[in-house]
Design an enzyme around this catalytic site. Structure first.
Site, PDB file in Angstrom:
ATOM      1  N   ASN A   9       1.051  -0.994   0.105  1.00 36.36           N
ATOM      2  CA  ASN A   9      -0.043  -0.056  -0.112  1.00 36.36           C
ATOM      3  C   ASN A   9       0.786   1.165   0.102  1.00 36.36           C
ATOM      4  O   ASN A   9       1.474   1.573   1.082  1.00 36.36           O
ATOM      5  CB  ASN A   9      -0.780  -0.077   1.160  1.00 36.36           C
ATOM      6  CG  ASN A   9      -1.667   1.188   1.354  1.00 36.36           C
ATOM      7  OD1 ASN A   9      -1.859   2.005   0.524  1.00 36.36           O
ATOM      8  ND2 ASN A   9      -2.176   1.405   2.635  1.00 36.36           N
ATOM      9  N   LYS A  11       0.177   4.260  -0.405  1.00 37.13           N
ATOM     10  CA  LYS A  11      -0.438   5.626   0.192  1.00 37.13           C
ATOM     11  C   LYS A  11      -0.106   6.475  -0.873  1.00 37.13           C
ATOM     12  O   LYS A  11      -0.298   6.285  -2.049  1.00 37.13           O
ATOM     13  CB  LYS A  11      -0.034   5.800   1.706  1.00 37.13           C
ATOM     14  CG  LYS A  11      -0.086   4.467   2.545  1.00 37.13           C
ATOM     15  CD  LYS A  11      -0.085   4.673   4.059  1.00 37.13           C
ATOM     16  CE  LYS A  11       0.048   3.508   4.873  1.00 37.13           C
ATOM     17  NZ  LYS A  11      -0.092   3.406   6.214  1.00 37.13           N
ATOM     18  N   HIS A  95      -9.503   1.689   5.299  1.00 37.71           N
ATOM     19  CA  HIS A  95      -8.114   1.916   5.913  1.00 37.71           C
ATOM     20  C   HIS A  95      -8.277   2.920   6.836  1.00 37.71           C
ATOM     21  O   HIS A  95      -9.117   3.892   6.926  1.00 37.71           O
ATOM     22  CB  HIS A  95      -6.921   2.346   4.818  1.00 37.71           C
ATOM     23  CG  HIS A  95      -5.436   2.550   5.412  1.00 37.71           C
ATOM     24  ND1 HIS A  95      -5.180   3.471   6.415  1.00 37.71           N
ATOM     25  CD2 HIS A  95      -4.612   1.435   5.191  1.00 37.71           C
ATOM     26  CE1 HIS A  95      -3.773   2.985   6.544  1.00 37.71           C
ATOM     27  NE2 HIS A  95      -3.553   1.893   5.817  1.00 37.71           N
ATOM     28  N   GLU A  97      -6.522   5.073   8.011  1.00 38.30           N
ATOM     29  CA  GLU A  97      -6.112   6.767   7.549  1.00 38.30           C
ATOM     30  C   GLU A  97      -7.600   7.281   6.754  1.00 38.30           C
ATOM     31  O   GLU A  97      -7.717   8.560   6.909  1.00 38.30           O
ATOM     32  CB  GLU A  97      -5.067   6.809   6.496  1.00 38.30           C
ATOM     33  CG  GLU A  97      -3.692   6.701   7.249  1.00 38.30           C
ATOM     34  CD  GLU A  97      -2.717   5.945   6.665  1.00 38.30           C
ATOM     35  OE1 GLU A  97      -2.700   5.701   5.361  1.00 38.30           O
ATOM     36  OE2 GLU A  97      -1.710   5.395   7.329  1.00 38.30           O
ATOM     37  N   GLU A 167      -5.354  -4.299  11.178  1.00 36.33           N
ATOM     38  CA  GLU A 167      -4.213  -2.979  11.390  1.00 36.33           C
ATOM     39  C   GLU A 167      -4.547  -2.394  12.619  1.00 36.33           C
ATOM     40  O   GLU A 167      -5.116  -1.489  12.667  1.00 36.33           O
ATOM     41  CB  GLU A 167      -3.985  -2.342  10.111  1.00 36.33           C
ATOM     42  CG  GLU A 167      -3.934  -2.749   8.853  1.00 36.33           C
ATOM     43  CD  GLU A 167      -3.232  -1.821   7.809  1.00 36.33           C
ATOM     44  OE1 GLU A 167      -2.307  -2.318   7.243  1.00 36.33           O
ATOM     45  OE2 GLU A 167      -3.810  -0.683   7.633  1.00 36.33           O
ATOM     46  N   GLY A 173       2.981   2.916  10.749  1.00 33.89           N
ATOM     47  CA  GLY A 173       4.052   3.895  10.662  1.00 33.89           C
ATOM     48  C   GLY A 173       4.859   4.103  11.877  1.00 33.89           C
ATOM     49  O   GLY A 173       5.343   5.261  11.890  1.00 33.89           O
ATOM     50  N   SER A 213       3.699  -1.765  10.657  1.00 34.40           N
ATOM     51  CA  SER A 213       5.138  -1.724  10.692  1.00 34.40           C
ATOM     52  C   SER A 213       5.638  -3.100  10.305  1.00 34.40           C
ATOM     53  O   SER A 213       6.736  -3.761  10.951  1.00 34.40           O
ATOM     54  CB  SER A 213       5.575  -1.301  12.311  1.00 34.40           C
ATOM     55  OG  SER A 213       5.225  -0.165  12.413  1.00 34.40           O
TER      56      SER A 213
HETATM   57  O1  G3H Z   1      -1.477  -0.013   4.740  1.00 34.20           O
HETATM   58  C1  G3H Z   1      -0.624  -0.420   5.287  1.00 34.20           C
HETATM   59  C2  G3H Z   1      -0.633  -0.051   6.768  1.00 34.20           C
HETATM   60  O2  G3H Z   1      -1.006   1.103   6.939  1.00 34.20           O
HETATM   61  C3  G3H Z   1       0.697  -0.233   7.474  1.00 34.20           C
HETATM   62  O3  G3H Z   1       1.530   0.844   7.317  1.00 34.20           O
HETATM   63  P1  G3H Z   1       3.151   0.623   7.629  1.00 34.20           P
HETATM   64  O4  G3H Z   1       3.658  -0.578   7.243  1.00 34.20           O
HETATM   65  O5  G3H Z   1       3.736   1.774   7.273  1.00 34.20           O
HETATM   66  O6  G3H Z   1       2.960   0.942   9.198  1.00 34.20           O
END
Ligand code: G3H
Length: 251
Positions: A9, A11, A95, A97, A167, A173, A213
């Protein structure tokens, strides 16, 4: 036997040129693994160009969001028809976010999930608790409500093909990953909720990813858990070597 699915992903990262460059290289690399489904979810602008690059390869394409209507006066939105035309197989829905910054609710996510299936797109529905909810002992209640509401009205046949991503918001993140056991425990709960809401056979087919993460170094431990069927990867998916390290760590 559920096939693990590792999804990148990206983003709001990568221009078209960067996305294409990554996927040209990924296409060569992906020939060296089997038994893992590899999915890239670029920003909307890169979907069609990436689709052309990965055509006739094992790499799948996903979008990060969509509207539930086919068309209309919804400025700034993208419809399931448009995603299909761009070559998408999957769409990430709900998601954290999207929930946090754009006010998405379980009801909205449910409408989107139904629309995705109606257009032959497979949803990846995201659920997970925030830090204060975990600290208040509310993880189970929060995830239960998210799963039950988001999947409401789907058919068992649809649920067979669905992907859920667990998640925990505090792990996204932040560099803090849920322990293998904590992730397994919530993901096992999600599978049992689906068994109750639909049937045990659908719950067995449903794939459930962990996200938050994920890195090459913590993937094997997570994937060794009985109910974890892959990962939804943010930051570590932006670099090919690191993303590939995650794919290779899935056994
Ligand atoms: O879609 C992915 C998640 O929000 C995980 O993000 P991350 O791997 O940067 O923690």
């Amino acid at each position: 036997m559920r096939k693990p699915i590792i999804a990148a992903n990206w983003k709001m990262h990568k221009t078209v040129a960067e996305a294409v460059d990554f996927c040209v290289k990924l296409r060569e690399t992906v020939l060296t693994v089997s038994g893992v489904e590899v999915l890239v979810c670029p920003p909307f602008t890169a979907l069609s160009p990436v689709s052309a690059v990965i055509k006739d390869s094992e790499i799948k394409l996903g979008a990060q969001n969509m509207h539930w209507e086919e068309q209309g006066a919804f400025t700034g939105e993208v419809s399931p028809l448009m995603l299909k035309e761009a070559g998408c197989d999957y769409v990430i829905l709900g998601h954290s976010e999207r929930r946090q910054f754009f006010g998405e609710t379980d009801e909205v996510i449910n409408k989107k999930a139904r629309a995705a299936f109606a257009h032959d797109l497979l949803p990846i529905i995201c659920v997970g608790e925030r830090l204060e909810q975990r600290e208040a002992g509310e993880t189970e209640a929060v995830v239960t409500a998210q799963v039950n509401n988001s999947l409401s009205g789907l058919t068992a046949a649809q649920v067979d093909k669905l992907v859920i991503a667990y998640e925990p918001v505090w792990a996204i993140g932040t560099g803090k990953t849920a322990s293998d056991e904590d992730a397994q425990s919530v993901i096992k709960l999600i599978r049992s909720l689906v068994a109750e809401q639909f049937n045990p056979a659908s719950a067995e087919k449903l794939r459930i990813q962990y996200g938050g993460s994920v890195k090459p170094g913590n993937t094997a431990g997570l994937m060794a858990q009985a109910d974890i069927d892959g990962a939804l990867v943010g930051g570590a998916s932006l670099d090919l070597e690191s993303f590939w390290g995650i794919v290779k760590a899935v056994k």
